[in-house]
Motif scaffolding. Structure first.
Motif, PDB file in Angstrom:
ATOM      1  N   GLU A 171       1.125   3.608   0.096  1.00  0.00           N
ATOM      2  CA  GLU A 171       0.297   3.360  -1.062  1.00  0.00           C
ATOM      3  C   GLU A 171      -1.336   3.172  -0.892  1.00  0.00           C
ATOM      4  OE1 GLU A 171       4.323   1.493  -2.007  1.00  0.00           O
ATOM      5  OE2 GLU A 171       2.927   1.335  -0.119  1.00  0.00           O
ATOM      6  N   ARG A 172      -2.017   3.502  -1.773  1.00  0.00           N
ATOM      7  CA  ARG A 172      -3.386   3.321  -1.459  1.00  0.00           C
ATOM      8  C   ARG A 172      -4.198   2.609  -2.823  1.00  0.00           C
ATOM      9  NH1 ARG A 172      -5.538   6.378   2.615  1.00  0.00           N
ATOM     10  NH2 ARG A 172      -7.544   6.308   1.847  1.00  0.00           N
ATOM     11  N   LEU A 173      -5.160   1.673  -2.626  1.00  0.00           N
ATOM     12  CA  LEU A 173      -5.695   1.203  -3.925  1.00  0.00           C
ATOM     13  C   LEU A 173      -6.997   0.995  -3.948  1.00  0.00           C
ATOM     14  CD1 LEU A 173      -4.776  -0.773  -6.334  1.00  0.00           C
ATOM     15  CD2 LEU A 173      -5.302  -2.734  -5.019  1.00  0.00           C
ATOM     16  N   ARG A 174      -7.808   1.176  -4.765  1.00  0.00           N
ATOM     17  CA  ARG A 174      -9.317   1.247  -5.018  1.00  0.00           C
ATOM     18  C   ARG A 174      -9.683  -0.119  -5.510  1.00  0.00           C
ATOM     19  NH1 ARG A 174     -13.360   5.480  -7.952  1.00  0.00           N
ATOM     20  NH2 ARG A 174     -15.162   4.811  -6.857  1.00  0.00           N
ATOM     21  N   PRO A 175      -9.879  -1.377  -5.365  1.00  0.00           N
ATOM     22  CA  PRO A 175     -10.057  -2.410  -6.038  1.00  0.00           C
ATOM     23  C   PRO A 175     -11.596  -2.788  -6.309  1.00  0.00           C
ATOM     24  CG  PRO A 175      -9.682  -3.103  -3.728  1.00  0.00           C
ATOM     25  CD  PRO A 175      -9.322  -1.716  -3.979  1.00  0.00           C
ATOM     26  N   ASP A 176     -12.484  -2.026  -5.496  1.00  0.00           N
ATOM     27  CA  ASP A 176     -13.803  -1.816  -5.815  1.00  0.00           C
ATOM     28  C   ASP A 176     -14.318  -0.366  -6.065  1.00  0.00           C
ATOM     29  OD1 ASP A 176     -16.606  -2.070  -5.506  1.00  0.00           O
ATOM     30  OD2 ASP A 176     -16.668  -3.306  -3.631  1.00  0.00           O
ATOM     31  N   ALA A 177     -15.083  -0.088  -7.221  1.00  0.00           N
ATOM     32  CA  ALA A 177     -15.437   1.148  -7.724  1.00  0.00           C
ATOM     33  C   ALA A 177     -16.193   1.726  -6.843  1.00  0.00           C
ATOM     34  CB  ALA A 177     -15.663   0.915  -9.047  1.00  0.00           C
ATOM     35  N   ARG A 178     -16.983   0.932  -6.066  1.00  0.00           N
ATOM     36  CA  ARG A 178     -18.164   1.211  -5.259  1.00  0.00           C
ATOM     37  C   ARG A 178     -17.533   1.519  -3.851  1.00  0.00           C
ATOM     38  NH1 ARG A 178     -21.332  -4.355  -5.514  1.00  0.00           N
ATOM     39  NH2 ARG A 178     -19.145  -4.935  -4.982  1.00  0.00           N
ATOM     40  N   ARG A 179     -16.405   1.734  -3.750  1.00  0.00           N
ATOM     41  CA  ARG A 179     -15.797   1.807  -2.268  1.00  0.00           C
ATOM     42  C   ARG A 179     -14.685   2.956  -2.684  1.00  0.00           C
ATOM     43  NH1 ARG A 179     -15.069  -3.126   1.458  1.00  0.00           N
ATOM     44  NH2 ARG A 179     -14.971  -1.340   3.044  1.00  0.00           N
ATOM     45  N   PRO A 180     -14.318   3.811  -1.633  1.00  0.00           N
ATOM     46  CA  PRO A 180     -13.161   4.591  -1.842  1.00  0.00           C
ATOM     47  C   PRO A 180     -12.007   3.628  -1.567  1.00  0.00           C
ATOM     48  CG  PRO A 180     -13.727   4.714   0.595  1.00  0.00           C
ATOM     49  CD  PRO A 180     -15.157   3.934  -0.231  1.00  0.00           C
ATOM     50  N   ALA A 181     -10.651   4.534  -2.052  1.00  0.00           N
ATOM     51  CA  ALA A 181      -9.348   4.077  -2.039  1.00  0.00           C
ATOM     52  C   ALA A 181      -9.061   3.818  -0.583  1.00  0.00           C
ATOM     53  CB  ALA A 181      -8.456   4.899  -2.627  1.00  0.00           C
ATOM     54  N   ARG A 182      -8.352   2.677  -0.426  1.00  0.00           N
ATOM     55  CA  ARG A 182      -7.741   2.193   0.968  1.00  0.00           C
ATOM     56  C   ARG A 182      -6.460   1.988   1.100  1.00  0.00           C
ATOM     57  NH1 ARG A 182     -11.209  -2.386   3.038  1.00  0.00           N
ATOM     58  NH2 ARG A 182     -10.932  -1.876   5.023  1.00  0.00           N
ATOM     59  N   THR A 183      -5.748   2.192   2.235  1.00  0.00           N
ATOM     60  CA  THR A 183      -4.361   1.809   2.410  1.00  0.00           C
ATOM     61  C   THR A 183      -3.906   0.448   2.231  1.00  0.00           C
ATOM     62  OG1 THR A 183      -4.413   1.177   4.816  1.00  0.00           O
ATOM     63  CG2 THR A 183      -4.172   3.588   4.182  1.00  0.00           C
ATOM     64  N   LEU A 184      -2.940  -0.077   1.355  1.00  0.00           N
ATOM     65  CA  LEU A 184      -2.503  -1.295   1.280  1.00  0.00           C
ATOM     66  C   LEU A 184      -2.453  -2.074   2.407  1.00  0.00           C
ATOM     67  CD1 LEU A 184       0.042  -1.210  -1.462  1.00  0.00           C
ATOM     68  CD2 LEU A 184      -2.189  -1.599  -1.590  1.00  0.00           C
ATOM     69  N   ARG A 185      -1.984  -1.542   3.658  1.00  0.00           N
ATOM     70  CA  ARG A 185      -1.810  -2.094   4.975  1.00  0.00           C
ATOM     71  C   ARG A 185      -3.304  -2.803   5.252  1.00  0.00           C
ATOM     72  NH1 ARG A 185      -2.766  -0.155  10.137  1.00  0.00           N
ATOM     73  NH2 ARG A 185      -1.382  -1.157  11.705  1.00  0.00           N
ATOM     74  N   LYS A 186      -4.379  -2.014   5.205  1.00  0.00           N
ATOM     75  CA  LYS A 186      -5.711  -2.380   5.649  1.00  0.00           C
ATOM     76  C   LYS A 186      -6.047  -3.544   4.839  1.00  0.00           C
ATOM     77  CE  LYS A 186      -6.704   0.011   9.287  1.00  0.00           C
ATOM     78  NZ  LYS A 186      -7.175  -0.608  10.546  1.00  0.00           N
ATOM     79  N   LEU A 187      -5.900  -3.339   3.465  1.00  0.00           N
ATOM     80  CA  LEU A 187      -6.217  -4.351   2.263  1.00  0.00           C
ATOM     81  C   LEU A 187      -5.460  -5.659   2.450  1.00  0.00           C
ATOM     82  CD1 LEU A 187      -6.623  -2.098  -0.720  1.00  0.00           C
ATOM     83  CD2 LEU A 187      -8.283  -3.278   0.379  1.00  0.00           C
ATOM     84  N   LEU A 188      -4.271  -5.654   2.746  1.00  0.00           N
ATOM     85  CA  LEU A 188      -3.490  -6.787   2.834  1.00  0.00           C
ATOM     86  C   LEU A 188      -3.719  -7.532   4.214  1.00  0.00           C
ATOM     87  CD1 LEU A 188      -0.033  -5.423   1.886  1.00  0.00           C
ATOM     88  CD2 LEU A 188      -1.469  -6.865   0.587  1.00  0.00           C
ATOM     89  N   GLN A 189      -3.991  -6.892   5.103  1.00  0.00           N
ATOM     90  CA  GLN A 189      -4.608  -7.487   6.472  1.00  0.00           C
ATOM     91  C   GLN A 189      -5.812  -8.195   6.372  1.00  0.00           C
ATOM     92  OE1 GLN A 189      -4.812  -4.408   9.223  1.00  0.00           O
ATOM     93  NE2 GLN A 189      -2.619  -4.652  10.016  1.00  0.00           N
ATOM     94  N   GLU A 190      -6.759  -7.522   5.668  1.00  0.00           N
ATOM     95  CA  GLU A 190      -8.135  -8.275   5.229  1.00  0.00           C
ATOM     96  C   GLU A 190      -7.943  -9.662   4.351  1.00  0.00           C
ATOM     97  OE1 GLU A 190     -10.779  -5.273   3.703  1.00  0.00           O
ATOM     98  OE2 GLU A 190     -10.660  -4.226   5.623  1.00  0.00           O
ATOM     99  N   ALA A 191      -6.962  -9.385   3.495  1.00  0.00           N
ATOM    100  CA  ALA A 191      -6.972 -10.341   2.486  1.00  0.00           C
ATOM    101  C   ALA A 191      -6.041 -11.726   3.147  1.00  0.00           C
ATOM    102  CB  ALA A 191      -6.144  -9.969   1.104  1.00  0.00           C
ATOM    103  N   ALA A 192      -5.521 -11.380   4.293  1.00  0.00           N
ATOM    104  CA  ALA A 192      -4.860 -12.447   5.237  1.00  0.00           C
ATOM    105  C   ALA A 192      -3.608 -12.767   4.657  1.00  0.00           C
ATOM    106  CB  ALA A 192      -5.433 -13.791   5.220  1.00  0.00           C
ATOM    107  N   VAL A 193      -2.896 -11.843   4.059  1.00  0.00           N
ATOM    108  CA  VAL A 193      -1.510 -11.850   3.366  1.00  0.00           C
ATOM    109  C   VAL A 193      -0.399 -11.792   4.365  1.00  0.00           C
ATOM    110  CG1 VAL A 193       0.271 -10.984   1.936  1.00  0.00           C
ATOM    111  CG2 VAL A 193      -2.150 -10.796   1.160  1.00  0.00           C
TER     112      VAL A 193
END
Length: 477
Positions: free
Chosen positions: A390-412
């Motif tokens: 899955e990919r998500l784009r939480p910031d309209a100023r940036r492209p969609a990114r994989t959940l794997r990367k986003l979850l790592q950055e969010a320290a989940v």
């Protein structure tokens, strides 16, 4: 809970005068705890102890004690006489004009915890749903002495040696009290005889193959020959152990407050800097607070060894029958086993909340915030777990990114990532718990939106989840 008036004194008839110690003990115990009009339920097995407790409370009620008195009988179906015992309780409560609830339970025989422990567990589960504010059990001083000796022989620590508490909360149920812990069994029998009370005898109490029965029938009488005050002394020791356990609890809370990091969790490096005794005490406290059973000393020692050698950047998992202990990014995570959410998918049709694992996802109407209700109306909406890719784009100023990367950055933590609820509108991912709303579904200023909140709790998503019965206005599709 403080009462607003004094409790009534016992009547002075001959029978009640002989039983005054029990009545006075009960009145003193209840004063300062129960407000007049409180709902008080008695756990009634039909044995002499619970029969006397209910009878004595009824005497106080008839003398002016302002409580809504009832009883509950748990039928374990372990004896061929179980039906007769229930009938006895029905008749006894009918004569006292006390309402009675009967709970028939199934005791697992192959749970690995032993028949006595399994029966106790399901019995207390029945007590927890009792329709009262207070639940009174008839354990007395001799029971307390046996409990202390039994636990000491099993190598119990300070908390275990404290025996049975006179009062303790039950999560989601009535507060449990044991008002007769300072009363001897001989005094209870004398009360029953003076009032010509009948009671039942559980034949299993005579079976000395059960260790507790062996203590009661064989060991305690022999101890009493040489130590006549043994029961009183053991009960007094229980109070000393209880005070020591309270001090250890206070120490654990002080240590926890000193070790909490920015994320609200215990910092592993500072935890490992504690003395072994304090680290063991704090870990035990955290486990119990998370719903674990009291851990064995050997398991605690092994857990402390593994935590001590865990690097700040490493991930450690220590599993038990009750749950897991994890380390992640230098912090300690402890949680009991939770409902499985693998392959879980739940449709949303305007409910205010949907059950999810050990909590719920709430849908809150907002203006200019959350997910656009207009866009949600375009396709079926449902919650599901991560499938991968899955990919998500939480910031309209940036492209969609994989959940794997986003979850790592969010320290989940890794073990939590497969449990996160995600909201899809048709085939498109609109929201992920902890990450937020995809920019394509974000609510515009002044537009009607829905904010999603994932609320973790001890709720295990029971059928008929109450908030799921209320709905937002239907979506226009």
């Amino acid at each position: 809970m403080a009462g607003s008036k004094s409790w009534p004194a016992a009547k002075t008839s001959a029978a009640q005068a002989s039983a005054a110690p029990i009545l006075q003990t009960l009145a003193a115990f209840l004063e300062g705890r129960l407000l007049p009009g409180s709902r008080l339920c008695v756990g009634l097995s039909g044995g002499v102890d619970s029969v006397v407790l209910l009878h004595a409370l009824d005497c106080l009620r008839r003398s002016g004690l302002q409580v809504d008195l009832s009883a509950v009988h748990v039928d374990h179906a372990l004896s061929s006489n179980a039906g007769a015992w229930a009938a006895f309780c029905v008749d006894f409560c009918r004569r006292l004009q006390v309402p009675l609830d009967i709970h028939r339970v199934v005791v697992p025989r192959a749970s690995g915890e032993g028949l006595e422990a399994a029966a106790r567990r399901v019995r207390h589960a029945a007590f927890a749903v009792c329709r009262a504010e207070w639940l009174a059990l008839a354990h007395h001083r001799d029971d307390q002495a046996e409990t202390v000796l039994f636990r000491l022989l099993r190598g119990a620590g300070v908390a275990g040696a404290a025996g049975m508490p006179a009062e303790r909360p039950q999560p989601g149920g009535p507060r449990l009290i044991r008002p007769l812990l300072d009363v001897s069994r001989s005094l209870i029998l004398r009360y029953a005889e003076m009032h010509s009370l009948a009671w039942i005898e559980d034949e299993s109490n005579a079976d000395c193959h059960y260790r507790r029965n062996h203590l009661r029938r064989e060991v305690m009488p022999r101890i009493a020959v040489h130590f006549p005050g043994a029961a009183q002394a053991l009960a007094r020791a229980a109070r000393h152990f209880s005070e020591a356990a309270e001090l250890l609890d206070e120490l654990a809370q002080a240590d926890r407050a000193a070790l909490i990091g920015e994320g609200g969790r215990i910092d592993l490096a500072r935890f490992n800097a504690l003395s072994p005794a304090r680290a063991r005490n704090l870990l035990r406290s955290e486990l119990l607070a998370s719903g674990f059973r009291a851990p064995e000393a050997r398991w605690l020692d092994e857990a402390l060894r593994q935590l001590e050698t865990a690097a700040a950047a490493s991930q450690t998992c220590i599993a038990t029958a009750d749950g897991e202990v994890h380390t992640y990014r230098g912090e300690l995570y402890i949680f009991a086993h939770r409902p499985d959410v693998a392959d879980l998918s739940v449709s949303w049709n305007g409910e205010l909340a949907l059950p999810w694992g050990d909590g719920r996802v709430s849908f809150v109407r907002r203006s200019g915030k959350g997910i656009s209700r207009r866009l949600l109306a375009a396709a079926p909406v449902f919650l599901h777990v991560r499938q991968g890719g899955e990919r998500l784009r939480p910031d309209a100023r940036r492209p969609a990114r994989t959940l794997r990367k986003l979850l790592q950055e969010a320290a989940v933590p890794p073990w939590e990532r497969a449990r996160l609820p995600m909201l899809c509108c048709g085939e498109r991912l609109a929201w992920v718990a902890g990450l937020g709303v995809d920019a394509a579904f974000a609510c515009a200023a002044g537009e009607e939106g829905v904010e999603l909140l994932w609320e973790r709790s001890d709720l295990h998503a029971p059928a008929g989840f109450v908030l799921a019965e209320k709905r937002l206005p239907p979506l226009a599709r």
